[in-house]
Design a protein around this motif. Structure first.
Motif, PDB file in Angstrom:
ATOM      1  N   PRO A 146      -5.781  10.695  -2.149  1.00 43.86           N
ATOM      2  CA  PRO A 146      -6.483   9.410  -2.052  1.00 43.86           C
ATOM      3  C   PRO A 146      -6.412   8.656  -3.370  1.00 43.86           C
ATOM      4  N   PRO A 147      -6.542   7.337  -3.352  1.00 45.97           N
ATOM      5  CA  PRO A 147      -6.566   6.505  -2.145  1.00 45.97           C
ATOM      6  C   PRO A 147      -5.178   6.422  -1.523  1.00 45.97           C
ATOM      7  N   PHE A 148      -5.146   6.236  -0.196  1.00 46.39           N
ATOM      8  CA  PHE A 148      -3.879   6.111   0.508  1.00 46.39           C
ATOM      9  C   PHE A 148      -3.952   4.920   1.438  1.00 46.39           C
ATOM     10  N   MET A 149      -2.923   4.081   1.368  1.00 43.10           N
ATOM     11  CA  MET A 149      -2.902   2.867   2.185  1.00 43.10           C
ATOM     12  C   MET A 149      -1.466   2.496   2.513  1.00 43.10           C
ATOM     13  N   VAL A 150      -1.241   2.123   3.766  1.00 42.62           N
ATOM     14  CA  VAL A 150       0.048   1.591   4.200  1.00 42.62           C
ATOM     15  C   VAL A 150      -0.092   0.082   4.365  1.00 42.62           C
ATOM     16  N   ILE A 151       0.768  -0.655   3.690  1.00 41.13           N
ATOM     17  CA  ILE A 151       0.849  -2.104   3.876  1.00 41.13           C
ATOM     18  C   ILE A 151       2.180  -2.382   4.556  1.00 41.13           C
ATOM     19  N   ALA A 152       2.124  -2.816   5.799  1.00 38.43           N
ATOM     20  CA  ALA A 152       3.334  -3.084   6.571  1.00 38.43           C
ATOM     21  C   ALA A 152       3.522  -4.577   6.737  1.00 38.43           C
TER      22      ALA A 152
END
Length: 319
Positions: A146-152
């Motif tokens: 963390p932190p983990f985020m996908v920006i598509a």
């Protein structure tokens, strides 16, 4: 005054610092920038859907560059394989064992550029990572830090050579936003060179990963009154009965809406959510989670259907 007496930065200070930093690259799009940050702090993922050239990739890169964390960019193409994203096991002759080589999914922020150009098989490789913050490869589970985020990002206009994102994939995105064309002043700043690629390359982190985790914890502590929670459920139930909606909001949608409401309230300096927070984020959280009925009586857009739900469902009284 000694350093020991300097107060620690507040949530609002850190939030504003990130937004201001991104604004040096993405001009005139403060709401979109705030929503991108709310998605990160709500431990969700972001889908940016718009025409080419309006700054989708720049926004994603600027957010990643504003935080002292790892990030990777993956250009989604038809020949991209799940192993290219998750990683592969490589046989080492010296040890006579297989060693797992992590793919680009092992980063704090992952930019999935033009996600709808990859095959459904590759798109599905993201599901486990987005939902469970882990990936499975060769029978072994690997946790994502963390932190983990996908920006598509995806282009809704050019459909040739693309694959439509399935509902199960769309449901994993906390927010779906569009940037739109810049205003005249913002476009003038771009022409003057203030929005050049050099500014993006020169960006420095303004918050640490530890501070981001503290902000995430602060968002979780935002209070939602029972009446407000009931309001969220009323919206979900109304969507399931709506004559123009084929597929209504799932329980996951209610959870995601609550997370976005908490993030929006914290960004406004409050430790409690309000119906105004719900209305501010409802379109971006809910529109991509419903499926409209076909036929002449259907709404022209999912956003209009969400607006109608907000108009029809009674807002809880203060007290």
């Amino acid at each position: 005054m000694s350093d020991s007496t300097v107060p620690a930065p507040t949530f609002a200070d850190l939030f504003e610092a990130i937004v201001d930093n991104i604004s040096t690259v993405v001009h005139g799009k403060r709401e979109a920038i705030e929503f991108a940050l709310i998605a990160l702090l709500g431990e969700g993922h972001l889908l940016i859907e718009d025409v080419p050239g309006v700054g989708k990739t720049s926004l994603a890169k600027a957010l990643a560059s504003s935080i002292d964390c790892t990030w990777k960019r993956v250009q989604f193409t038809p020949d991209l394989l799940p192993a290219d994203l998750v990683g592969v096991s490589v046989y080492e002759r010296s040890t006579e064992q297989f060693r797992f080589t992590p793919g680009p999914i092992f980063a704090n922020i992952v930019l999935a550029d033009e996600i709808n150009r990859a095959s459904p098989k590759t798109q599905s490789a993201l599901l486990e990572a987005m939902e469970e913050r882990q990936v499975s490869a060769d029978g072994t589970t690997h946790r994502l830090d963390p932190p983990f985020m996908v920006i598509a990002t995806q282009n809704p206009v050019e459909q040739e050579g693309t694959y439509r994102l399935p509902e199960s994939q769309l449901d994993r995105f906390l927010l779906r936003i569009s940037l739109g064309y810049p205003g005249r002043t913002a476009e003038m700043a771009i022409l003057d060179g203030q929005g050049s690629i050099d500014a993006l390359h020169k960006m420095e982190p303004v918050v640490s990963s530890d501070e981001v985790m503290q902000m995430i914890d602060a968002v979780k502590q935002v209070y939602l009154a029972p009446a407000l929670k009931s309001y969220l459920i009323d919206l979900a139930e109304a969507s399931r009965r709506h004559s123009s909606i084929e597929l209504g909001l799932s329980p996951r949608a209610t959870l995601q809406l609550a997370a976005a409401v908490r993030g929006h309230a914290a960004a406004r300096g409050r430790d409690y959510g309000t119906p105004d927070d719900v209305k501010a984020v409802a379109r971006s959280v809910l529109a991509h989670r419903i499926l409209l009925r076909s036929g002449s009586n259907a709404r022209t857009s999912a956003e209009e259907a969400i607006d109608e739900l907000l108009a029809d469902v009674a807002v809880p009284a203060a007290g």
